[in-house]
Enzyme design. Structure first.
Site, PDB file in Angstrom:
ATOM      1  N   GLU A 103     -11.858 -27.272  -6.630  1.00 59.88           N
ATOM      2  CA  GLU A 103     -12.173 -26.300  -5.576  1.00 59.88           C
ATOM      3  C   GLU A 103     -11.003 -26.149  -4.617  1.00 59.88           C
ATOM      4  O   GLU A 103     -10.240 -27.099  -4.419  1.00 59.88           O
ATOM      5  CB  GLU A 103     -13.382 -26.800  -4.774  1.00 59.88           C
ATOM      6  CG  GLU A 103     -14.723 -26.276  -5.236  1.00 59.88           C
ATOM      7  CD  GLU A 103     -14.981 -24.845  -4.774  1.00 59.88           C
ATOM      8  OE1 GLU A 103     -14.022 -24.127  -4.401  1.00 59.88           O
ATOM      9  OE2 GLU A 103     -16.156 -24.446  -4.789  1.00 59.88           O
ATOM     10  N   ASP A 104     -10.902 -24.978  -3.983  1.00 59.41           N
ATOM     11  CA  ASP A 104      -9.920 -24.810  -2.912  1.00 59.41           C
ATOM     12  C   ASP A 104     -10.402 -25.508  -1.645  1.00 59.41           C
ATOM     13  O   ASP A 104      -9.674 -26.245  -1.011  1.00 59.41           O
ATOM     14  CB  ASP A 104      -9.640 -23.327  -2.633  1.00 59.41           C
ATOM     15  CG  ASP A 104     -10.913 -22.510  -2.386  1.00 59.41           C
ATOM     16  OD1 ASP A 104     -12.038 -23.021  -2.603  1.00 59.41           O
ATOM     17  OD2 ASP A 104     -10.802 -21.336  -1.974  1.00 59.41           O
ATOM     18  N   ASP A 137     -16.792 -26.361   2.257  1.00 62.73           N
ATOM     19  CA  ASP A 137     -17.150 -26.048   3.641  1.00 62.73           C
ATOM     20  C   ASP A 137     -18.575 -26.579   3.861  1.00 62.73           C
ATOM     21  O   ASP A 137     -18.779 -27.771   4.022  1.00 62.73           O
ATOM     22  CB  ASP A 137     -17.022 -24.520   3.787  1.00 62.73           C
ATOM     23  CG  ASP A 137     -17.262 -24.000   5.184  1.00 62.73           C
ATOM     24  OD1 ASP A 137     -17.671 -24.760   6.057  1.00 62.73           O
ATOM     25  OD2 ASP A 137     -17.049 -22.792   5.412  1.00 62.73           O
ATOM     26  N   PHE A 182     -11.483 -21.475  10.437  1.00 61.04           N
ATOM     27  CA  PHE A 182     -11.179 -20.634   9.276  1.00 61.04           C
ATOM     28  C   PHE A 182      -9.729 -20.851   8.829  1.00 61.04           C
ATOM     29  O   PHE A 182      -8.796 -20.787   9.618  1.00 61.04           O
ATOM     30  CB  PHE A 182     -11.421 -19.160   9.582  1.00 61.04           C
ATOM     31  CG  PHE A 182     -11.408 -18.321   8.343  1.00 61.04           C
ATOM     32  CD1 PHE A 182     -12.525 -18.237   7.525  1.00 61.04           C
ATOM     33  CD2 PHE A 182     -10.257 -17.641   7.962  1.00 61.04           C
ATOM     34  CE1 PHE A 182     -12.505 -17.489   6.358  1.00 61.04           C
ATOM     35  CE2 PHE A 182     -10.229 -16.889   6.793  1.00 61.04           C
ATOM     36  CZ  PHE A 182     -11.355 -16.811   5.999  1.00 61.04           C
ATOM     37  N   ASP A 221      -8.413 -16.831   1.034  1.00 62.70           N
ATOM     38  CA  ASP A 221      -8.190 -15.475   1.537  1.00 62.70           C
ATOM     39  C   ASP A 221      -8.940 -15.193   2.826  1.00 62.70           C
ATOM     40  O   ASP A 221      -9.915 -15.853   3.153  1.00 62.70           O
ATOM     41  CB  ASP A 221      -8.643 -14.449   0.504  1.00 62.70           C
ATOM     42  CG  ASP A 221     -10.165 -14.388   0.399  1.00 62.70           C
ATOM     43  OD1 ASP A 221     -10.791 -15.450   0.207  1.00 62.70           O
ATOM     44  OD2 ASP A 221     -10.735 -13.287   0.544  1.00 62.70           O
ATOM     45  N   ARG A 237      -3.930 -14.943  -0.214  1.00 62.21           N
ATOM     46  CA  ARG A 237      -4.040 -15.979  -1.259  1.00 62.21           C
ATOM     47  C   ARG A 237      -2.682 -16.436  -1.767  1.00 62.21           C
ATOM     48  O   ARG A 237      -2.539 -17.536  -2.272  1.00 62.21           O
ATOM     49  CB  ARG A 237      -4.850 -15.447  -2.455  1.00 62.21           C
ATOM     50  CG  ARG A 237      -6.309 -15.186  -2.157  1.00 62.21           C
ATOM     51  CD  ARG A 237      -7.067 -14.996  -3.459  1.00 62.21           C
ATOM     52  NE  ARG A 237      -8.397 -14.415  -3.274  1.00 62.21           N
ATOM     53  CZ  ARG A 237      -9.486 -15.103  -2.972  1.00 62.21           C
ATOM     54  NH1 ARG A 237      -9.419 -16.396  -2.794  1.00 62.21           N
ATOM     55  NH2 ARG A 237     -10.651 -14.494  -2.842  1.00 62.21           N
TER      56      ARG A 237
HETATM   57  P1  IMP Z   1     -19.267 -23.372   1.044  1.00 63.92           P
HETATM   58  O1  IMP Z   1     -20.270 -22.897   0.051  1.00 63.92           O
HETATM   59  O2  IMP Z   1     -19.730 -23.135   2.467  1.00 63.92           O
HETATM   60  O3  IMP Z   1     -18.850 -24.821   0.849  1.00 63.92           O
HETATM   61  O4  IMP Z   1     -17.990 -22.468   0.894  1.00 63.92           O
HETATM   62  C1  IMP Z   1     -17.273 -22.508  -0.240  1.00 63.92           C
HETATM   63  C2  IMP Z   1     -16.358 -21.325  -0.465  1.00 63.92           C
HETATM   64  O5  IMP Z   1     -16.247 -20.466   0.677  1.00 63.92           O
HETATM   65  C3  IMP Z   1     -14.978 -21.833  -0.736  1.00 63.92           C
HETATM   66  O6  IMP Z   1     -14.805 -22.148  -2.095  1.00 63.92           O
HETATM   67  C4  IMP Z   1     -14.117 -20.675  -0.259  1.00 63.92           C
HETATM   68  O7  IMP Z   1     -13.969 -19.731  -1.287  1.00 63.92           O
HETATM   69  C5  IMP Z   1     -14.911 -20.087   0.885  1.00 63.92           C
HETATM   70  N1  IMP Z   1     -14.440 -20.628   2.190  1.00 63.92           N
HETATM   71  C6  IMP Z   1     -15.006 -21.621   2.920  1.00 63.92           C
HETATM   72  N2  IMP Z   1     -14.306 -21.868   4.042  1.00 63.92           N
HETATM   73  C7  IMP Z   1     -13.242 -21.019   4.010  1.00 63.92           C
HETATM   74  C8  IMP Z   1     -12.113 -20.810   4.896  1.00 63.92           C
HETATM   75  O8  IMP Z   1     -11.926 -21.462   5.940  1.00 63.92           O
HETATM   76  N3  IMP Z   1     -11.234 -19.846   4.513  1.00 63.92           N
HETATM   77  C9  IMP Z   1     -11.377 -19.114   3.375  1.00 63.92           C
HETATM   78  N4  IMP Z   1     -12.404 -19.285   2.520  1.00 63.92           N
HETATM   79  C10 IMP Z   1     -13.335 -20.233   2.830  1.00 63.92           C
HETATM   80 MG    MG Z   2     -13.749 -21.247  -3.460  1.00 56.81          MG
END
Ligand code: IMP
Ligand code: MG
Length: 198
Positions: free
Chosen positions: A122-123, A126, A175, A182, A188
């Site tokens: 994963e990148d 969150d 963020f 992105d 990206r």
């Molecule tokens: P989650 O489901 O809340 O854990 O979010 C996961 C996905 O949301 C990540 O794989 C990212 O693609 C996107 N995301 C979460 N936080 C950020 C951020 O700070 N910047 C950009 N994309 C984010």
């Molecule tokens: Mg992602």
């Protein structure tokens, strides 16, 4: 093809390269450098040493969660020493700076996961919602094991209980942009991770 070392060094010192830009504007927002290119690459070396220790002889399947993980995935896998296979899965959950709450998955080709050691790359993790849903989705294919490797982890925002096994950086709950991540489709391609300016 042999690339002369001097040319390689000159490329890295090019003043127009993203690494020299400290503050950038993307659409209506300003971002500043948060994690440098060098810091990213050295964290990748540390995490890949752990992956090598745990998986070198296991022929694991690395799954890249698109779009955000593409750059991390490619840099990370260059350091893996054993045999491995790769797969790609597209997850969609964010619009602009907000999670939509809904996560959808789309596989690219068939992922042969049965009885395999799978590492989800994963990148950023969150809230963990994407990962939680992905884990349930992948479990249907009865892999032998599933572990998670992420570049960034917003620990304060994390609401799930799944362990995040390999983390390059724990970050602030703000963020972030760049190195695969992105803002509204842009940023990206940046080689560093940027943070939204206050
Ligand atoms: P989650 O489901 O809340 O854990 O979010 C996961 C996905 O949301 C990540 O794989 C990212 O693609 C996107 N995301 C979460 N936080 C950020 C951020 O700070 N910047 C950009 N994309 C984010
Ligand atoms: Mg992602």
């Amino acid at each position: 093809m042999n690339v002369p070392r001097t040319d390689f060094q000159r490329l890295h010192l090019c003043p127009s390269k993203n690494a020299r830009i400290r503050v950038i504007q993307v659409r209506d927002k300003e971002f500043e450098v948060y994690i440098s290119d060098e810091q990213i690459q050295s964290a990748i070396l540390e995490v890949s040493a752990r992956l090598n220790a745990d998986y070198t002889d296991k022929n694991p399947l690395f799954i890249c969660v698109l779009n955000g993980a593409f750059m991390f995935f490619s840099d990370l896998l260059k350091h893996f020493n054993g045999n491995c296979e790769v797969g790609f899965i597209k997850a969609t959950s964010y619009e602009g700076m907000q999670s939509t709450g809904e996560v959808q998955f789309q596989e690219s080709g068939i992922l042969a996961m049965e009885g395999r050691d799978v590492i989800v790359v994963e990148d950023i993790v969150d809230t963990g919602k994407t990962l939680h849903k992905l884990y349930a989705y992948l479990s249907k294919y009865t892999p032998k094991s599933v572990r998670v490797c992420t570049l960034l982890f917003k620990k304060e925002a994390y609401k799930e209980s799944l362990p995040i096994d390999y983390v390059c950086f724990e970050t602030e709950n703000k963020f972030l942009l760049g190195y695969g991540l992105d803002y509204d489709g842009l940023g990206r391609n940046l080689s560093e991770v940027y943070i939204l300016k206050d």
